[in-house]
Motif scaffolding. Structure first.
Motif, mmCIF file in Angstrom:
data_model
loop_
_atom_site.group_PDB
_atom_site.id
_atom_site.type_symbol
_atom_site.label_atom_id
_atom_site.label_comp_id
_atom_site.label_asym_id
_atom_site.label_seq_id
_atom_site.Cartn_x
_atom_site.Cartn_y
_atom_site.Cartn_z
ATOM 1 N N TRP A 144 0.804 -1.235 0.000
ATOM 2 C CA TRP A 144 0.000 0.000 0.000
ATOM 3 C C TRP A 144 0.831 1.277 0.000
ATOM 4 C CZ3 TRP A 144 -3.125 -1.684 4.987
ATOM 5 C CH2 TRP A 144 -3.531 -3.027 4.838
ATOM 6 N N ASP A 188 8.163 5.653 10.446
ATOM 7 C CA ASP A 188 7.189 4.629 10.047
ATOM 8 C C ASP A 188 5.816 4.952 10.609
ATOM 9 O OD1 ASP A 188 7.090 3.507 12.747
ATOM 10 O OD2 ASP A 188 9.101 2.800 12.262
ATOM 11 N N GLY A 189 4.815 4.246 10.095
ATOM 12 C CA GLY A 189 3.441 4.552 10.438
ATOM 13 C C GLY A 189 3.161 4.401 11.928
ATOM 14 N N ALA A 190 3.638 3.301 12.502
ATOM 15 C CA ALA A 190 3.370 3.055 13.925
ATOM 16 C C ALA A 190 3.880 4.215 14.771
ATOM 17 C CB ALA A 190 4.020 1.742 14.365
ATOM 18 N N VAL A 234 1.481 7.067 14.806
ATOM 19 C CA VAL A 234 0.362 6.771 15.708
ATOM 20 C C VAL A 234 0.777 7.019 17.154
ATOM 21 C CG1 VAL A 234 -1.093 4.907 16.598
ATOM 22 C CG2 VAL A 234 -0.784 5.181 14.125
ATOM 23 N N TYR A 273 -6.686 -1.349 12.962
ATOM 24 C CA TYR A 273 -5.249 -1.614 12.904
ATOM 25 C C TYR A 273 -4.491 -0.294 12.884
ATOM 26 C CZ TYR A 273 -0.661 -3.117 11.342
ATOM 27 O OH TYR A 273 0.700 -3.324 11.262
ATOM 28 N N HIS A 274 -3.514 -0.149 13.768
ATOM 29 C CA HIS A 274 -2.760 1.100 13.797
ATOM 30 C C HIS A 274 -1.258 0.888 13.916
ATOM 31 C CE1 HIS A 274 -6.531 3.256 13.894
ATOM 32 N NE2 HIS A 274 -6.947 2.407 14.804
ATOM 33 N N GLY A 275 -0.785 -0.319 13.685
ATOM 34 C CA GLY A 275 0.647 -0.570 13.756
ATOM 35 C C GLY A 275 0.984 -1.497 14.908
ATOM 36 N N GLU A 282 -9.675 4.531 11.553
ATOM 37 C CA GLU A 282 -9.187 4.519 10.170
ATOM 38 C C GLU A 282 -10.368 4.994 9.320
ATOM 39 O OE1 GLU A 282 -7.042 0.460 9.354
ATOM 40 O OE2 GLU A 282 -8.267 0.301 11.157
ATOM 41 N N ASP A 327 -6.404 8.047 11.528
ATOM 42 C CA ASP A 327 -5.218 7.346 11.036
ATOM 43 C C ASP A 327 -5.401 7.120 9.539
ATOM 44 O OD1 ASP A 327 -3.202 5.656 10.323
ATOM 45 O OD2 ASP A 327 -3.521 4.199 11.937
ATOM 46 N N ILE A 366 -2.949 6.551 7.422
ATOM 47 C CA ILE A 366 -1.694 5.972 6.924
ATOM 48 C C ILE A 366 -1.945 5.130 5.669
ATOM 49 C CG2 ILE A 366 0.067 4.244 7.515
ATOM 50 C CD1 ILE A 366 0.009 5.520 10.386
ATOM 51 N N ALA A 367 -3.061 4.409 5.652
ATOM 52 C CA ALA A 367 -3.374 3.594 4.471
ATOM 53 C C ALA A 367 -4.353 4.295 3.531
ATOM 54 C CB ALA A 367 -3.945 2.243 4.904
ATOM 55 N N LYS A 383 3.018 5.364 4.615
ATOM 56 C CA LYS A 383 2.819 4.552 3.414
ATOM 57 C C LYS A 383 2.960 5.354 2.112
ATOM 58 C CE LYS A 383 0.791 0.484 5.307
ATOM 59 N NZ LYS A 383 -0.076 0.443 6.482
HETATM 60 C C1 LIG Z 1 0.283 0.228 7.927
HETATM 61 C C2 LIG Z 1 -0.513 0.970 8.903
HETATM 62 C C3 LIG Z 1 0.053 1.461 10.085
HETATM 63 C C4 LIG Z 1 1.468 1.170 10.495
HETATM 64 O O1 LIG Z 1 2.425 1.671 9.609
HETATM 65 P P1 LIG Z 1 3.886 1.026 9.639
HETATM 66 O O2 LIG Z 1 4.687 1.893 8.732
HETATM 67 O O3 LIG Z 1 3.736 -0.374 9.118
HETATM 68 O O4 LIG Z 1 4.350 1.058 11.037
HETATM 69 C C5 LIG Z 1 -0.742 2.199 10.928
HETATM 70 N N1 LIG Z 1 -2.024 2.453 10.633
HETATM 71 C C6 LIG Z 1 -2.599 2.015 9.503
HETATM 72 C C7 LIG Z 1 -4.017 2.368 9.226
HETATM 73 C C8 LIG Z 1 -1.879 1.227 8.611
HETATM 74 O O5 LIG Z 1 -2.473 0.729 7.523
#
Ligand SMILES: *Cc1c(COP(=O)(O)O)cnc(C)c1O
Length: 448
Positions: free
Chosen positions: A62, A120-122, A125, A154-156, A226, A260, A262-263, A289
């Motif tokens: 993604w 990174d995404g986590a 968050v 899901y948030h990491g 999300e 969030d 991120i995706a 992402k």
């Molecule tokens: C992938 C994702 C994360 C975590 O991102 P990383 O870069 O893998 O740590 C957090 N929140 C959402 C909604 C994601 O899809």
């Protein structure tokens, strides 16, 4: 460990299995599941050493928006590389981080006018959670310290982000390490009873949240969601009405809303930010992402003037003292700036309206397939679920389907019984159609 076929001439895959511990993987599965060594990428295509081509239907987890080895992004990184590759962001700043922050703030019409960077995404968050927590301490409401998250969210996978994640396979082994949170009902539109719309499901979920807020708001710092699609949670989609209702509840009960994205951000949902579908702004918005086009680790958390001002003080400890070594890395920011420029100069969001239609056409077969249910689409994401009755072995379906798709020349990674695609924003109508047919063929081989 996999037995090396010829110990004198191990392949790249053999060496990888011997030395690399791969993410999100039971390594023993690679005794039977293929590991693919990629040595080149161009556009939506990935190539292995033998030159086998794979269509990257999930944008390399993604992240990839404009194809692999994109000339404009390559150029931007190379140009930046000649100037400054990295400098710490505490006490220093640099052109790419300034320009990127300004552009992102402008995209929120300055509703979110301050950008805090990570890699990174986590981590983004974690930043949102810590900022919210700290804000309430600074505002004389130290009891507001619990977080609300959604069922199936899901948030990491770092400990703070994992605490607000509700996906069993990531969470179960680490439950004892995680802080206590409130988990509220998901507005997942698949839960609609006969005659119910996705708005009805959203209203029911929001009503349950209202009860929780009414009872516990003195103890709650923030809710994290999300927007529109719970991606890792099997691409569960919901009505934008849910976001409007949650925004109102957050206003009424003085609770932060963390979106969030991120995706779902960076155009994936059909608009640049998914929150725009609901005409709301959160108190915190996370991106990662796609933001660097899938090139370099970059993440960020945007927030409001009000929250920023709460930290602005003569007292050091009243500042937000969080940091990462590579915060705001210039190369990653240059890649992100190139992506924002592509969005603008190539009218990406406008053209994605047609690309999304191409995707829908490519998977039209699945809408009427009796083995499939819950066909759904949000912008550049299409997903559907295989009915249990059609699965030979539900546990191994994702791996079998992945392997059969490789044989067909397409890269997908089903989540449970959910098959989805989330391609880069560059597929031609022909490539989309080819993707749809290849996945249909693979499915025929895997299902009963
Ligand atoms: C992938 C994702 C994360 C975590 O991102 P990383 O870069 O893998 O740590 C957090 N929140 C959402 C909604 C994601 O899809």
């Amino acid at each position: 460990m996999k037995v090396i076929s010829d110990p004198n001439q191990p392949t790249l895959v053999d060496r990888s299995l011997a030395a690399v511990w791969h993410p999100c993987t039971q390594m023993k599965h690679h005794e039977s599941m293929p590991l693919v060594a990629i040595t080149k990428g161009k556009g939506p295509w990935l190539y292995d050493e033998q030159g086998m081509a794979l269509l990257d239907c999930i944008s390399s987890w993604w992240t990839n928006l404009f194809g692999h080895s994109n000339p404009r992004i390559n150029g931007a990184i190379t140009e930046q590389l000649e100037k400054i590759e990295h400098v710490m962001l505490a006490g220093f700043t640099h052109p790419p981080v300034v320009a990127l922050s300004e552009k992102l703030c402008a995209l929120t019409k300055r509703n979110l006018g301050h950008v805090f960077f990570a890699s990174d995404g986590a981590s983004a968050v974690e930043i949102a959670l810590k900022m919210s927590h700290h804000y309430w301490q600074l505002s004389g409401k130290p009891n507001k310290k619990k977080f609300v998250c959604l069922e199936n969210g899901y948030h990491g996978e770092t400990l703070g982000a994992l605490a607000v994640t509700d996906v069993a396979i990531f969470r179960d082994a680490y439950g004892a390490l995680l802080q206590d949170v409130f988990t509220t009902r998901s507005p997942d539109a698949r839960k609609a009873k006969p005659g119910q719309s996705s708005e009805d499901v959203a209203k029911e979920a929001a009503a349950e949240l209202a009860e929780l807020f009414e009872k516990e708001h003195h103890n709650i710092a923030a809710i994290i969601v999300e927007p529109l699609v719970q991606c890792a949670g099997q691409m569960a989609m919901h009505s934008p009405e849910y976001l409007r209702l949650v925004r109102n509840l957050c206003n009424s009960y003085e609770i932060h809303l963390i979106a969030d994205e991120i995706a779902v951000g960076c155009g994936r949902s059909g608009k640049f930010f998914a929150c725009e579908h609901a005409d709301i702004w959160p108190d915190f918005l996370t991106l990662s992402k796609g933001i660097s086009g899938g090139y370099l680790p970059l993440s960020l958390c945007m927030t409001t003037e009000k929250i920023y001002q709460a930290f602005y003080s003569d007292q050091t400890q009243q500042g937000f003292l969080h940091s990462h070594s590579y915060t705001g890395n210039p190369l990653a920011c240059a890649a992100a700036l190139a992506c924002l420029e592509i969005f603008q100069t190539e009218q990406v969001l406008e053209k994605n309206i047609d690309r999304a239609k191409d995707l829908a056409n490519a998977f039209a077969w699945a809408r009427t397939d009796s083995r499939i249910e819950h066909w759904r689409q949000q912008g550049m994401i299409i997903a559907f679920d295989v009915k249990n009755s059609a699965l030979k072995n539900p546990k191994s379906f994702p791996r079998e389907m992945f392997a059969k798709c490789l044989e067909e020349g397409v890269l997908i990674r089903p989540i449970g019984n959910t098959v989805y695609v989330m391609p880069p924003y560059i597929l031609t109508a022909d490539e989309s159609a080819q993707m749809g047919l290849s996945i249909a063929r693979a499915l025929d081989k895997v299902l009963v």
